[in-house]
Design a protein around this motif. Structure first.
Motif, PDB file in Angstrom:
ATOM      1  N   PHE A 151       0.822  -1.205   0.000  1.00  0.00           N
ATOM      2  CA  PHE A 151       0.000   0.000   0.000  1.00  0.00           C
ATOM      3  C   PHE A 151       0.859   1.259   0.000  1.00  0.00           C
ATOM      4  CE2 PHE A 151      -2.681   3.197   2.211  1.00  0.00           C
ATOM      5  CZ  PHE A 151      -3.676   3.288   1.237  1.00  0.00           C
ATOM      6  N   GLU A 152       2.001   1.213   0.688  1.00  0.00           N
ATOM      7  CA  GLU A 152       2.884   2.382   0.701  1.00  0.00           C
ATOM      8  C   GLU A 152       3.425   2.669  -0.701  1.00  0.00           C
ATOM      9  OE1 GLU A 152       3.432   4.547   3.151  1.00  0.00           O
ATOM     10  OE2 GLU A 152       1.866   3.405   4.209  1.00  0.00           O
ATOM     11  N   ALA A 153       3.724   1.609  -1.433  1.00  0.00           N
ATOM     12  CA  ALA A 153       4.184   1.794  -2.815  1.00  0.00           C
ATOM     13  C   ALA A 153       3.085   2.412  -3.668  1.00  0.00           C
ATOM     14  CB  ALA A 153       4.618   0.456  -3.410  1.00  0.00           C
ATOM     15  N   ALA A 154       1.843   1.990  -3.419  1.00  0.00           N
ATOM     16  CA  ALA A 154       0.715   2.561  -4.148  1.00  0.00           C
ATOM     17  C   ALA A 154       0.586   4.049  -3.851  1.00  0.00           C
ATOM     18  CB  ALA A 154      -0.572   1.818  -3.792  1.00  0.00           C
ATOM     19  N   LYS A 155       0.761   4.429  -2.582  1.00  0.00           N
ATOM     20  CA  LYS A 155       0.684   5.843  -2.204  1.00  0.00           C
ATOM     21  C   LYS A 155       1.781   6.645  -2.889  1.00  0.00           C
ATOM     22  CE  LYS A 155       0.052   6.881   2.145  1.00  0.00           C
ATOM     23  NZ  LYS A 155       0.183   6.868   3.618  1.00  0.00           N
ATOM     24  N   THR A 156       2.971   6.036  -3.012  1.00  0.00           N
ATOM     25  CA  THR A 156       4.094   6.730  -3.663  1.00  0.00           C
ATOM     26  C   THR A 156       3.810   6.972  -5.139  1.00  0.00           C
ATOM     27  OG1 THR A 156       5.669   5.699  -2.135  1.00  0.00           O
ATOM     28  CG2 THR A 156       6.553   6.585  -4.200  1.00  0.00           C
ATOM     29  N   VAL A 157       3.276   5.961  -5.796  1.00  0.00           N
ATOM     30  CA  VAL A 157       2.959   6.103  -7.216  1.00  0.00           C
ATOM     31  C   VAL A 157       1.862   7.135  -7.418  1.00  0.00           C
ATOM     32  CG1 VAL A 157       2.101   4.918  -9.283  1.00  0.00           C
ATOM     33  CG2 VAL A 157       3.676   3.744  -7.740  1.00  0.00           C
ATOM     34  N   LEU A 158       0.850   7.094  -6.553  1.00  0.00           N
ATOM     35  CA  LEU A 158      -0.245   8.061  -6.656  1.00  0.00           C
ATOM     36  C   LEU A 158       0.269   9.481  -6.423  1.00  0.00           C
ATOM     37  CD1 LEU A 158      -3.233   8.666  -7.027  1.00  0.00           C
ATOM     38  CD2 LEU A 158      -3.559   8.242  -4.578  1.00  0.00           C
ATOM     39  N   SER A 159       1.160   9.624  -5.453  1.00  0.00           N
ATOM     40  CA  SER A 159       1.734  10.938  -5.190  1.00  0.00           C
ATOM     41  C   SER A 159       2.499  11.449  -6.404  1.00  0.00           C
ATOM     42  CB  SER A 159       2.666  10.862  -3.977  1.00  0.00           C
ATOM     43  OG  SER A 159       3.299  12.105  -3.751  1.00  0.00           O
ATOM     44  N   GLU A 160       3.221  10.551  -7.051  1.00  0.00           N
ATOM     45  CA  GLU A 160       3.942  10.934  -8.279  1.00  0.00           C
ATOM     46  C   GLU A 160       2.978  11.421  -9.349  1.00  0.00           C
ATOM     47  OE1 GLU A 160       6.461   8.738 -11.880  1.00  0.00           O
ATOM     48  OE2 GLU A 160       6.174   7.709  -9.950  1.00  0.00           O
ATOM     49  N   ALA A 161       1.860  10.712  -9.503  1.00  0.00           N
ATOM     50  CA  ALA A 161       0.872  11.091 -10.511  1.00  0.00           C
ATOM     51  C   ALA A 161       0.245  12.441 -10.180  1.00  0.00           C
ATOM     52  CB  ALA A 161      -0.202  10.011 -10.620  1.00  0.00           C
ATOM     53  N   VAL A 162      -0.138  12.614  -8.927  1.00  0.00           N
ATOM     54  CA  VAL A 162      -0.823  13.839  -8.504  1.00  0.00           C
ATOM     55  C   VAL A 162       0.107  15.045  -8.580  1.00  0.00           C
ATOM     56  CG1 VAL A 162      -1.828  15.007  -6.506  1.00  0.00           C
ATOM     57  CG2 VAL A 162      -2.529  12.675  -7.073  1.00  0.00           C
ATOM     58  N   GLU A 163       1.294  14.919  -7.998  1.00  0.00           N
ATOM     59  CA  GLU A 163       2.219  16.056  -7.986  1.00  0.00           C
ATOM     60  C   GLU A 163       2.659  16.431  -9.395  1.00  0.00           C
ATOM     61  OE1 GLU A 163       2.619  17.823  -5.367  1.00  0.00           O
ATOM     62  OE2 GLU A 163       1.416  16.392  -4.212  1.00  0.00           O
ATOM     63  N   GLY A 164       2.788  15.453 -10.262  1.00  0.00           N
ATOM     64  CA  GLY A 164       3.131  15.757 -11.652  1.00  0.00           C
ATOM     65  C   GLY A 164       2.058  16.573 -12.334  1.00  0.00           C
ATOM     66  N   GLN A 165       0.796  16.209 -12.091  1.00  0.00           N
ATOM     67  CA  GLN A 165      -0.316  16.947 -12.702  1.00  0.00           C
ATOM     68  C   GLN A 165      -0.413  18.364 -12.113  1.00  0.00           C
ATOM     69  OE1 GLN A 165      -2.445  15.323 -15.091  1.00  0.00           O
ATOM     70  NE2 GLN A 165      -3.105  17.412 -15.537  1.00  0.00           N
ATOM     71  N   ILE A 166      -0.230  18.473 -10.814  1.00  0.00           N
ATOM     72  CA  ILE A 166      -0.341  19.792 -10.175  1.00  0.00           C
ATOM     73  C   ILE A 166       0.817  20.698 -10.580  1.00  0.00           C
ATOM     74  CG2 ILE A 166      -0.216  20.950  -7.929  1.00  0.00           C
ATOM     75  CD1 ILE A 166      -1.869  18.647  -6.775  1.00  0.00           C
ATOM     76  N   GLU A 167       1.992  20.145 -10.658  1.00  0.00           N
ATOM     77  CA  GLU A 167       3.148  20.939 -11.109  1.00  0.00           C
ATOM     78  C   GLU A 167       2.905  21.489 -12.509  1.00  0.00           C
ATOM     79  OE1 GLU A 167       7.927  20.362 -12.088  1.00  0.00           O
ATOM     80  OE2 GLU A 167       6.792  18.762 -11.093  1.00  0.00           O
ATOM     81  N   LEU A 168       2.359  20.659 -13.356  1.00  0.00           N
ATOM     82  CA  LEU A 168       2.033  21.074 -14.716  1.00  0.00           C
ATOM     83  C   LEU A 168       0.935  22.148 -14.695  1.00  0.00           C
ATOM     84  CD1 LEU A 168       1.620  18.608 -17.660  1.00  0.00           C
ATOM     85  CD2 LEU A 168      -0.138  20.300 -17.248  1.00  0.00           C
ATOM     86  N   LEU A 169      -0.063  21.953 -13.852  1.00  0.00           N
ATOM     87  CA  LEU A 169      -1.174  22.892 -13.741  1.00  0.00           C
ATOM     88  C   LEU A 169      -0.683  24.284 -13.337  1.00  0.00           C
ATOM     89  CD1 LEU A 169      -4.299  23.465 -13.454  1.00  0.00           C
ATOM     90  CD2 LEU A 169      -4.051  22.702 -11.070  1.00  0.00           C
ATOM     91  N   ARG A 170       0.242  24.325 -12.388  1.00  0.00           N
ATOM     92  CA  ARG A 170       0.729  25.611 -11.877  1.00  0.00           C
ATOM     93  C   ARG A 170       1.492  26.412 -12.929  1.00  0.00           C
ATOM     94  NH1 ARG A 170       2.944  23.260  -6.066  1.00  0.00           N
ATOM     95  NH2 ARG A 170       0.910  23.200  -4.985  1.00  0.00           N
ATOM     96  N   GLU A 171       2.006  25.721 -13.938  1.00  0.00           N
ATOM     97  CA  GLU A 171       2.705  26.419 -15.022  1.00  0.00           C
ATOM     98  C   GLU A 171       1.739  27.083 -15.993  1.00  0.00           C
ATOM     99  OE1 GLU A 171       5.945  24.355 -16.989  1.00  0.00           O
ATOM    100  OE2 GLU A 171       5.951  22.844 -15.398  1.00  0.00           O
TER     101      GLU A 171
END
Length: 962
Positions: A151-171
């Motif tokens: 489950f921790e690995a799943a949280k890490t992957v999800l965090s990667e997906a979310v932060e990538g989208q938000i970083e892109l959004l902020r640009e």
């Protein structure tokens, strides 16, 4: 399991106002999850349950509602644009998409945006259907898969997906716009974690969970693009979560395989979806000032819609399966009555073949719906196969264009192909080559990772319907049958299925035919993996003869083994199954055979910077254009090598001609000569027309002839190491050449550019019997004997021959008669004489002490001058000329080469300078022999002979197209 159902499929009844709210899913999910945890039996819906309001759906929109199909104030119909993940991978690409949409919505890009009176039609109501950003869906799938084990690995992957989208959004937009979207994304992420956390309790991943989670990529992507559009002043825009609107009936679950040409039994419910879309237009659309746009002033609505995701009639979330965003776009085009759909890709439309596999492929200007469906079904991933269906009834054109080259028109898909009856009414079938200028096929495509399932030896005794039982087993077990072929009397049936369904198909058949297998009324059931389907598609194939022969012939010449053949009843496609490793070669061979691209000859030059090699490269460079224009064959040098170094082309364009010679000595990118590496490159080269030109005198190179020809590589060998080598080696090479139907040209090994071997073969193939062959085939000695006089010694004459490049690198080859003896062996073997080099009687000019000297020089030859002068004087006194002559007597089996003085009745008497002469005495030519005569010494003439051999190969390649 009940806990999971309560949690993952939890639902609250939603009103349309709640359903269209951007935050509805998160709030309802959290409420439902709480209810699930407390044991309350509820289910989560992402949309209203339309089964409860059937009367409203049937009645349609209210009388005073605005009709989205005829947007108020617009003279243009809607246009739908679809953008895939590759077009939305970075912030810059989102900006490109947003700017493109604004430009398209303005109407300024349209060529047909003018009324009959010359006035402008104004702006265009525009809808954009978007996929998840590049790689997002795979990340979300990984979140679900990881949750079961870590489950921790799943949280890490999800965090990667979310932060990538938000970083892109902020640009893309300021915080005043992005804060709300960022909050939505983070809330969604919490919901995903809540959902996947429950999976460990049931230790499985229900398909609906995967569909719910994977759909978030599109939801985030749509909000991100909409955020950028909000930064543009005067652009009415909003995003739509398609799940409350797009309703479907789905007979299957799960996402399907990535790139799979199937929507898995998903059927749009147009009446219900139209009702929901109308409700959205008259609520959210009205609130966003989209209904009363001033189109003549260039203002039009831009609606961003999530692709891929949908809901059932009950409001349960589902998807249109992998690659289904194309389908979303055409469904919404039908719902809005759009004038066109544009699929924005990263290529200039639909290509004649995959340009990654066939570099010569080019964009197709237009396709019929039927052709596009066939291409999509057989793996052309530019279009989704289901995407055509919503457009066919309303004849909505589908454009495929390049987002990075928007000025290019791309490919338009519209209209239906004529039926077979209509084609039959046009008259009898004609050979496709007789229809000048018409190419019958539009494209060539492939499906990788296919398996063949075969049932053999079935008996029809007892009345069992084998085919019905066979296909019933496939249907009952949800096996996707791509192709089916059947032998007479149902004695054997073979189907092609996706490779990942092969084992399931075998298990299903073994169960269905368990009794027949036990009684041996069915012989065997087998599975063959590692295969691909290659298909040619085009409406011009119907009632055109010669299509199949052209395809099969091209594959045969490319050494591609065909495992299965099938033709559709529409005659618009022919499909074959081949080995997966042969797919690219098959695609290129077929592409060239139907003149969709120029035929390319991939050339490997060995000995390319020697005197003959340099002359050949120069000749090829000069004549390259004539080969392209005259024969339609483009020669490209892919590998160049000498005894120490080699250069390998980095791409299909080959090595530049102007640097081939210098590259081996100056270029730092060269590598050490390695025949195994060259062989690996040849075997990996997917071009069906590959040629090795061996201009070396290397025994090591000659050892690879059989392997190269076994791989379907043509061979040109001025080297005589095999043709005049050990008889057993020569026989093996000729057997390999014949069994693999490749060209082995060695005309240049006997008489340079003179057509000696060609003439001999023509005599034999036309039924003539050759009794004797005589003449002189040493350009070196022809030159030396022409110079020899009382003033010019033998050693001096031979020295001049060396200076001009006429002599062999090891001059002993000439002086011992071995060069001529090898040519004699080649000619003798051609007329059926089984001889070795040792069987030829050879007169040598060298005594034993000179013959054994490896560094023999012109100075050493001075010891021969006196004896040669004496022979010259004797010949002159008798009015004769000294010639180094050969004789082959097929009747006695004797071969010899010797120095002799010929009289003026001998054809050799008038031999000049570097001329060679060969006389053939045959059944036809008895009184007067057939003579081939001409200059044959020097690197230029040797290169011309090699070029002639290459020309014979290219003519064979060209004949495949005519």
């Amino acid at each position: 399991m009940r806990f999971y159902n309560n949690l993952a499929l939890a639902a609250l009844s939603l009103s349309f106002a709640e359903a269209f709210s951007p935050n509805h899913y998160s709030s309802s999910f959290r409420a439902s999850a709480a209810a699930a945890i407390t044991g309350t039996s509820t289910k989560l819906c992402v949309a209203p349950d339309l089964t409860k309001i059937e009367d409203k759906v049937a009645a349609g929109a209210s009388v005073d509602a605005e009709n989205i199909i005829t947007a108020k104030g617009s003279q243009n119909r809607w246009q739908v644009h679809k953008f895939g993940g590759a077009s939305l991978a970075t912030a810059e690409l989102y900006k490109t998409v947003g700017d493109l949409l604004i430009a398209e919505a303005s109407g300024k890009r349209k060529n047909d945006n003018t009324n009959n009176d010359g006035s402008k039609k104004g702006a265009v109501p525009t809808m954009a259907v978007v996929s998840a950003r590049g790689g997002m869906t795979d990340l979300l799938v990984k979140v679900v898969d990881s949750a079961l084990v870590d489950f921790e690995a799943a949280k890490t992957v999800l965090s990667e997906a979310v932060e990538g989208q938000i970083e892109l959004l902020r640009e893309l937009a300021p915080p005043s716009i992005t804060n709300k979207v960022e909050a939505n994304i983070r809330n969604d992420a919490n919901d995903i974690l809540l959902l996947v956390q429950s999976l460990r309790m049931i230790n499985t991943v229900p398909s609906v969970t995967m569909e719910v989670v994977s759909g978030y990529g599109e939801i985030w992507s749509a909000q991100t693009l909409n955020a950028y559009l909000q930064t543009k002043e005067g652009v009415p825009c909003e995003w739509i979560d398609a799940r409350p609107i797009l309703r479907v009936k789905s007979d299957s679950s799960g996402l399907g395989e990535k790139g799979e040409a199937s929507t898995g039994g998903v059927v749009p419910l147009y009446e219900e979806s139209a009702y929901c879309l109308s409700e959205w237009w008259n609520t959210v659309g009205k609130e966003r000032d989209m209904i009363d746009c001033d189109y003549q002033s260039g203002v039009s609505p831009i609606v961003v819609v999530t692709g891929f995701v949908a809901s059932t009639i009950e409001g349960i979330p589902t998807t249109l399966k992998r690659s289904g965003s194309d389908y979303s776009a055409t469904i919404f085009a039908k719902l809005t009555g759009a004038s066109r759909v544009t699929m924005w890709k990263n290529t200039d439309g639909v290509y004649t073949a995959d340009p990654r596999r066939v570099p010569e492929a080019f964009s197709i200007a237009s396709l019929k719906y039927d052709e596009a469906l066939e291409l999509a079904y057989f793996g052309a991933q530019v279009l989704h196969p289901s995407a055509m269906v919503p457009c066919i009834d309303d004849n909505i054109p589908v454009y495929v264009r390049n987002i990075f080259n928007p000025s290019f028109q791309g490919t338009v898909v519209q209209g239906r192909s004529p039926s077979l009856k209509e084609k039959a009414d046009e008259g009898n079938a004609k050979n496709w080559r007789a229809k000048k200028g018409e190419i019958p096929i539009k494209g060539i495509t492939s499906v990788d990772s296919v398996a063949l399932v075969t049932l053999e030896g079935a008996s029809t005794l007892g009345g069992s319907n084998v085919a019905e039982k066979f296909m019933g087993a496939m249907a009952d077990n949800d096996v996707n049958v791509l192709i089916i072929t059947q032998a007479s009397s149902e004695s054997s049936i073979c189907i092609a299925v996706p490779e990942n369904e092969g084992e399931k198909a075998i298990t299903a058949l073994q169960s269905a035919f368990e009794l027949e297998l036990a009684r041996s009324t069915v012989g065997s059931i087998s599975l063959n993996k590692g295969l691909s389907i290659v298909a040619i598609v085009g409406e011009g194939m119907a009632y055109s003869s010669g299509i199949s022969s052209t395809l099969m012939g091209s594959l045969s010449r490319a050494n591609v083994n065909i495992r299965l053949i099938a033709q559709g009843s529409s005659e618009r496609q022919i499909a074959v199954v081949v080995g997966k490793g042969e797919t690219t070669r098959a695609l290129r061979a077929a592409h060239q055979a139907f003149t969709l691209s120029e035929t390319t000859a991939s050339i490997t030059l060995l000995g390319s910077n020697g005197t003959i090699g340099s002359a050949f490269v120069n000749a090829l460079q000069k004549q390259r254009r004539s080969l392209i224009d005259g024969l339609g064959v483009c020669p490209r040098i892919m590998i160049s090598a000498n005894s120490k170094k080699m250069a390998i082309a980095e791409n299909a364009s080959g090595l530049p001609f102007d640097s081939i010679i210098s590259k081996l000595s100056e270029d730092e990118n060269t590598v050490d000569m390695d025949l195994d590496k060259i062989t690996a490159e040849l075997e990996a080269d997917v071009n069906p027309h590959r040629v090795v030109i061996d201009m070396t005198n290397s025994d090591a190179v000659s050892e690879y002839y059989e392997r190269w020809m076994s791989a379907g590589v043509d061979l040109i060998s001025p080297s005589r190491k095999v043709a005049a080598g050990p008889l057993s080696k020569y026989r093996r090479a000729t057997e390999v050449q014949k069994s693999n139907f490749v060209n082995w040209q060695y005309e240049s090994s006997v008489g340079s550019a003179l057509p000696i071997m060609t003439t001999l073969r023509d005599l034999i193939e036309t039924g003539d019997v050759v009794h004797k062959i005589r003449g002189s085939v040493s350009g070196t000695f022809a030159y030396v004997m022409d110079l020899l006089s009382e003033e010019t010694s033998f050693s001096e004459a031979f020295g001049r021959a060396i200076e001009k490049g006429f002599a062999e690198n090891d001059i002993r080859e000439d002086l011992m008669g071995l060069d001529v003896a090898r040519k004699v062996v080649i000619l003798a073997r051609q007329i059926g004489m089984d001889i070795e080099l040792e069987d030829v009687e050879v007169e040598s000019f060298l005594p034993e002490e000179l013959a054994s000297k490896s560094d023999l020089s012109v100075e050493d030859l001075k010891s021969l001058d006196e004896g040669m002068l004496e022979k010259f004087k004797t010949a002159q006194a008798e009015n004769r000329q000294l010639r180094y002559k050969f004789e082959i007597d097929n009747d006695t089996g004797k071969c010899r080469c010797f120095l002799t003085a010929v009289d003026n009745q001998d054809p050799l008497f008038r031999l000049k300078n570097t001329e060679n002469l060969v006389a053939f005495e045959t059944d036809r030519y008895t009184a007067s022999p057939l003579i081939v005569k001409g200059a044959a010494a020097g690197p230029e003439l040797a290169a011309a002979g090699i070029f002639s051999d290459l020309l014979r190969c290219t003519r064979a390649y060209s004949s495949e197209r005519s």
